[in-house]
Write a protein that holds these residues in place. Structure first.
Motif, mmCIF file in Angstrom:
data_model
loop_
_atom_site.group_PDB
_atom_site.id
_atom_site.type_symbol
_atom_site.label_atom_id
_atom_site.label_comp_id
_atom_site.label_asym_id
_atom_site.label_seq_id
_atom_site.Cartn_x
_atom_site.Cartn_y
_atom_site.Cartn_z
ATOM 1 N N GLU A 395 -2.449 1.141 -3.868
ATOM 2 C CA GLU A 395 -1.073 0.936 -3.448
ATOM 3 C C GLU A 395 0.066 2.113 -4.545
ATOM 4 N N LYS A 396 0.993 2.603 -3.583
ATOM 5 C CA LYS A 396 1.202 3.943 -4.590
ATOM 6 C C LYS A 396 2.593 2.659 -5.662
ATOM 7 N N MET A 397 2.868 2.033 -5.246
ATOM 8 C CA MET A 397 4.309 1.507 -6.137
ATOM 9 C C MET A 397 3.033 1.223 -7.568
ATOM 10 N N ARG A 398 1.649 0.975 -7.290
ATOM 11 C CA ARG A 398 1.618 0.036 -8.392
ATOM 12 C C ARG A 398 0.459 1.685 -9.181
ATOM 13 N N LEU A 399 0.067 2.127 -8.320
ATOM 14 C CA LEU A 399 -0.281 4.004 -9.247
ATOM 15 C C LEU A 399 0.913 4.455 -9.894
ATOM 16 N N ILE A 400 2.445 4.058 -9.458
ATOM 17 C CA ILE A 400 3.322 4.772 -10.070
ATOM 18 C C ILE A 400 3.107 3.831 -10.951
ATOM 19 N N ARG A 401 3.620 2.676 -11.456
ATOM 20 C CA ARG A 401 3.533 1.889 -12.744
ATOM 21 C C ARG A 401 2.460 2.333 -13.497
ATOM 22 N N LEU A 402 1.359 1.752 -12.967
ATOM 23 C CA LEU A 402 0.067 2.457 -14.520
ATOM 24 C C LEU A 402 -0.145 4.579 -14.850
ATOM 25 N N TRP A 403 0.550 5.137 -13.707
ATOM 26 C CA TRP A 403 0.724 6.476 -14.663
ATOM 27 C C TRP A 403 2.216 6.344 -15.730
ATOM 28 N N ASN A 404 3.415 5.679 -15.466
ATOM 29 C CA ASN A 404 4.275 5.617 -16.434
ATOM 30 C C ASN A 404 4.210 4.926 -17.635
ATOM 31 N N ALA A 405 2.719 3.330 -17.331
ATOM 32 C CA ALA A 405 2.708 3.039 -18.137
ATOM 33 C C ALA A 405 1.592 3.658 -19.890
ATOM 34 N N GLU A 406 0.418 4.172 -18.941
ATOM 35 C CA GLU A 406 0.074 5.542 -19.276
ATOM 36 C C GLU A 406 0.280 6.871 -19.826
ATOM 37 N N GLY A 407 1.749 7.143 -19.927
ATOM 38 C CA GLY A 407 2.325 8.091 -20.229
ATOM 39 C C GLY A 407 1.972 9.243 -19.970
ATOM 40 N N PHE A 408 1.752 9.505 -18.705
ATOM 41 C CA PHE A 408 1.399 10.429 -18.079
ATOM 42 C C PHE A 408 2.721 11.294 -17.293
ATOM 43 N N VAL A 409 3.605 10.486 -17.330
ATOM 44 C CA VAL A 409 5.272 10.932 -16.550
ATOM 45 C C VAL A 409 6.184 11.810 -17.811
ATOM 46 N N GLN A 410 6.358 13.210 -16.986
ATOM 47 C CA GLN A 410 6.747 13.576 -17.906
ATOM 48 C C GLN A 410 8.274 13.658 -17.450
#
Length: 906
Positions: A395-410
């Motif tokens: 799921e797109k939104m699930r992946l986006i939330r996971l990336w944010n939680a992992e600290g991958f997003v600048q």
């Protein structure tokens, strides 16, 4: 260290020895992060008043001094490790092998140009399409882009088109240039000049060798001014190559064409934009074509032995129609004995074979070129996808939330972290590294997946860099751990203390307390996804994880969120969808970083055969959670707290960052306050509103200024008259009205909405006629009319809904049994798109709006269910293939409806 990794990642491909240093630096960076977070954890203290807490404070200060010393010692050790790593790195000539490596692979790439056409499969239709685009009568310069993932056959296809007799005769000049990732524009321009002169059998002027790029471009323009030319730019990786070459090509109105191949769909589109050219997307081979190519490579054209047939099919499925993968797999299996045991071992150990067998080196290189071209922040995002199960729709939104939680997003100025992460995902899709599994009605990505073979390779790379691994039959020492299917393989190891992320998929056996204690032994966890686990309550150890940013208990049997939730002060996502939780404690108001609250499910209503959204009781002053972006579904009403009572609809107005809002049990008297709150939510994209009862009036008329970015709107409850602000929603893509009891023909108010693509009515209209007027609903693609029992006539004028693709009707009531419905449409009938659409199944499949869920009749993946909007932007908000059976639908009426519109029932 991050700067070093960013630069080193770009050079990793050309110098394999650099991978050792990258792993060492990454390990040091992770250990440094651990030390800092451990320091924060140790210094965490909740000071209170009283003698006992005074003594506790003294003890805490003593521990603080000790922690300072321990942290200082560890930091000194980190500095020593860094010095050693960079000293070793400086002692090598890391650029020495790059040219040799790149040239070797470039030579192998040229092999695609030597393949005989008799060896190709499934190319004829694609070839005819491209040739027709090249030799059409348009006299202007046109660009034709061919885009697809590595190994899909782009170069091979274009080469056969380029060599076709019809193309050779049509153009006077023919040039083929391979661009690749690292190119020099002067060298490309000289290659063009060389081929142009060679075709005329003339020597190239000696001055060309010393010319600057500007002079080279002038020479090419002059040469081609009186010529019709076809120029192929193969393997384009950046717009720079096209921009530099474009200036050299004259638009002499002689019908010249440029064909370029690329893996990046953004580049393909951008190159075509100025000339209004076309983009051809490479398609995977069909199962039949794949089998033909596979047998040709493995069995040299003979039939597959029957004992090997099931294994052959299973192995071939891994290739997913990718020609390069099928050829590589076929070549590998051709060297194996034709024994069932040996082929079964290949099936079971395919990942290991891909990693270690030299016969797959070229295929891996081709597929991984796109990975090496990624910037460092996108590399780690791609590698993270390896934790998901094979063939899993993410799921797109699930992946986006996971990336944010992992600290991958600048973080970028002017954008939310979710918007930046969505750009990351779109970038990976455009680079052909991630496949779109499903889209929303308005074309936005809903779910995605990774090609099976690419997944095997990124899983290997992820393990190599210690980014993540999977427990399915073994365990290991990693920072991110995904458990697939079973927890029986978990053993007590020190490695779990390094975990930062834990996710489970498809685990059906119970998670015992001992297992949870081991898995959650790391107090530095940031991501915990226990969705679908057999849990009755949230384990108490979870609330000691103060660094936790993402917590999901979706689909569990959890019934209560304890007050200790207050300790998770870094929490950003709380996913309790499809649980038994009905309320959140007041203590959650301390979580000021909370951005996404998913707490809802669906309840079956027996008498009408639908599912209705079920929300939760929000805590007092929920408006304090000012970072919230998603709140679904909250129950309206008065809430009592220590400071008195407050109205939820008033509190919502404080949540100005909301993008998605779902609210249930709204009362008529709440209307004005609710409208006042909505006016403040200027960032809102999706709004779902349901009244406390079917006959309760939704008073939404006082909304003077609706959110201008609103894309999806669902209203469930009695309206009687359409709110006057709905026709002003310029960005609206999807509109669903349920139990609205509208009496006037509302279509005239909606027909001018410029971006509306999906319109659904469920018991929403009580009038006798509906008229779709000429020129109205110019973007509408899907129309759903359910349970309009008073409807007697439906008129569709010529020119209305020109892009309509799907129409679904059901449940017009018993009153129509005695009389034929009056359906009129002036000649020539429905739009061509609707006529050409796939014939509807019988009875017609129904798209289920979010408030209308599974009915009694099951059906697999109907076109309607694929096109339905997901109010949570999550894939499982669309129930797997269900059809609503809300009332007795007359087959004679259905037949009349479809025949009147020129559609033949299946």
């Amino acid at each position: 260290m991050r700067a070093f990794l960013s630069v080193a990642d770009a050079k990793e491909e050309s110098d394999p020895r650099l991978q050792v240093w990258i792993k060492q630096v990454r390990d040091v960076a992770c250990d440094t992060e651990d030390i800092l977070e451990e320091f924060i954890l140790r210094l965490t203290n909740n000071h209170r008043d009283g003698l006992f807490w005074s003594l506790h404070r003294i003890i805490w200060y003593v521990k603080k001094i000790k922690a300072h010393r321990q942290i200082a010692s560890k930091i000194q050790m980190i500095r020593t490790r860094i010095d050693n790593i960079f000293q070793n790195y400086g002692g090598f000539d890391h650029a020495s092998s790059s040219t040799v490596v790149n040239n070797a692979w470039l030579d192998r790439r040229g092999d695609a140009l030597l393949i005989e056409e008799a060896e190709l499969v499934g190319i004829e239709q694609q070839k005819r399409q491209l040739i027709s685009w090249l030799v059409n009568d348009d006299s202007g310069l046109k660009v034709v882009s061919v885009a697809g993932m590595g190994g899909s056959g782009k170069t091979t296809l274009v080469k056969k088109v380029y060599e076709d007799t019809k193309v050779k005769r049509h153009f006077q000049s023919h040039v083929w240039i391979t661009v690749s990732q690292s190119f020099k524009i002067e060298e490309l321009l000289k290659q063009v000049i060389q081929q142009l002169f060679d075709e005329l059998k003339q020597p190239v002027p000696q001055a060309v060798e010393t010319m600057a790029s500007h002079s080279l471009k002038e020479l090419i323009r002059e040469f081609l001014q009186q010529s019709r030319c076809v120029l192929v730019l193969d393997d384009v990786w950046s717009l720079d190559a096209w921009i530099a070459m474009e200036i050299a090509l004259p638009n002499n109105n002689r019908g010249s064409r440029v064909v370029l191949t690329t893996r990046n769909f953004s580049i393909a589109s951008a190159c075509c934009l100025k000339t209004r050219g076309k983009t051809y997307t490479m398609k995977a081979l069909s199962p039949e074509e794949s089998w033909t190519l596979f047998c040709r490579k493995v069995f040299q054209g003979t039939d597959c032995p029957q004992p090997l047939y099931p294994l052959s099919k299973c192995i071939l499925e891994k290739c997913e129609g990718l020609p390069l993968a099928i050829v590589a797999m076929g070549g590998f299996l051709a060297t194996k004995d034709r024994r069932v045991e040996e082929w079964d071992m290949v099936r079971r150990s395919l990942g290991d074979e891909l990693e270690s067998n030299d016969q797959f080196r070229f295929m891996k290189r081709i597929l991984f070129l796109s990975y090496f071209d990624l910037p460092s922040h996108l590399k780690v995002c791609l590698l993270y996808l390896s934790i998901f199960p094979e063939d899993y729709e993410i799921e797109k939104m699930r992946l986006i939330r996971l990336w944010n939680a992992e600290g991958f997003v600048q973080v970028r100025e002017g954008k939310t972290s979710e918007e930046v992460a969505e750009n990351y995902l779109n970038n990976l899709v455009n680079r052909s590294l991630v496949q779109v599994a499903r889209r929303t009605r308005d074309g936005r990505l809903r779910t995605c997946r990774v090609h099976d073979l690419l997944r095997e390779m990124i899983l290997s790379k992820s393990r190599e860099l210690s980014i993540g691994t999977i427990i399915s039959g073994h365990d290991a020492k990693w920072r991110c751990l995904a458990i697939h299917n079973s927890v029986e393989n978990i053993r007590k190891r020190e490695s779990y203390s390094r975990l930062r992320s834990l996710l489970i998929f498809g685990v059906v056996n119970p998670l015992y307390k001992s297992s949870m204690s081991m898995l959650l032994s790391s107090r530095l966890l940031k991501v915990l996804d226990l969705g679908g686990a057999t849990l009755e309550k949230i384990p108490s150890i979870v609330f000691t994880l103060i660094h936790l940013r993402y917590l999901s208990m979706r689909g569990t049997n959890v019934r209560l969120v304890p007050k200790t939730i207050r300790k998770l002060r870094n929490l950003e996502t709380l996913d309790l969808k499809d649980t038994y939780v009905r309320a959140l404690p007041t203590e959650i108001l301390r979580l000021h970083k909370l951005r996404h609250v998913l707490l809802y499910g669906y309840e079956f209503i027996d008498n009408i055969g639908i599912h209705m959204a079920r929300g939760f009781r929000a805590p007092y002053t929920i408006g304090d959670l000012i970072s919230l972006q998603k709140l679904c579904y909250v129950e309206a009403g008065e809430i009592n707290g220590s400071g008195g009572s407050c109205n939820i609809v008033t509190e919502i107005g404080k949540l100005t960052q909301l993008r998605r809002l779902g609210i249930t049990k709204l009362r008529s008297k709440d209307g004005m306050d609710f409208c006042s709150s909505i006016e403040k939510l200027t960032n809102l994209r999706s709004l779902y509103v349901y009244s406390v009862a079917e006959d309760e009036i939704l008073d939404l008329q006082s909304l003077s200024s609706a959110p201008k970015f609103l894309r999806r709107l669902e209203l469930g409850g009695r309206l009687e008259n359409l709110p006057q602000w709905i026709p002003s929603l310029y960005s609206l893509v999807s509109l669903f009205l349920c139990y609205s009891q509208l009496r006037d023909d509302t279509l005239q108010s909606l027909e001018a909405l410029p971006n509306l693509e999906l319109l659904s009515f469920f018991q929403a209209y009580e009038g006798k006629s509906l008229t779709f007027k000429a020129g109205g609903f110019q973007r509408l693609k899907e129309l759903n009319l359910f349970q309009l029992k008073g409807l007697r006539s439906l008129t569709v004028e010529d020119g209305a809904m020109p892009h309509l693709e799907e129409i679904h009707f059901q449940g017009f009531g018993d009153a129509l049994e005695e009389e034929e419905p009056d359906l009129r449409r002036p000649d020539p009938g429905l739009p061509p798109a609707a006529k050409a659409a796939k014939r509807p199944s019988w009875p017609p499949p129904l798209p289920l709006p979010p408030a209308v869920r599974r009915g009694a009749v099951a059906q697999t993946r109907s076109p309607a269910s694929r096109g339905r909007e997901s109010h949570a932007d999550d894939a499982d908000a669309t129930p797997a293939a269900a059809v609503l059976q809300c009332c007795r639908c007359l087959s004679r009426l259905q037949s009349s409806l479809f025949w009147s519109f020129g559609l033949v029932p299946a």
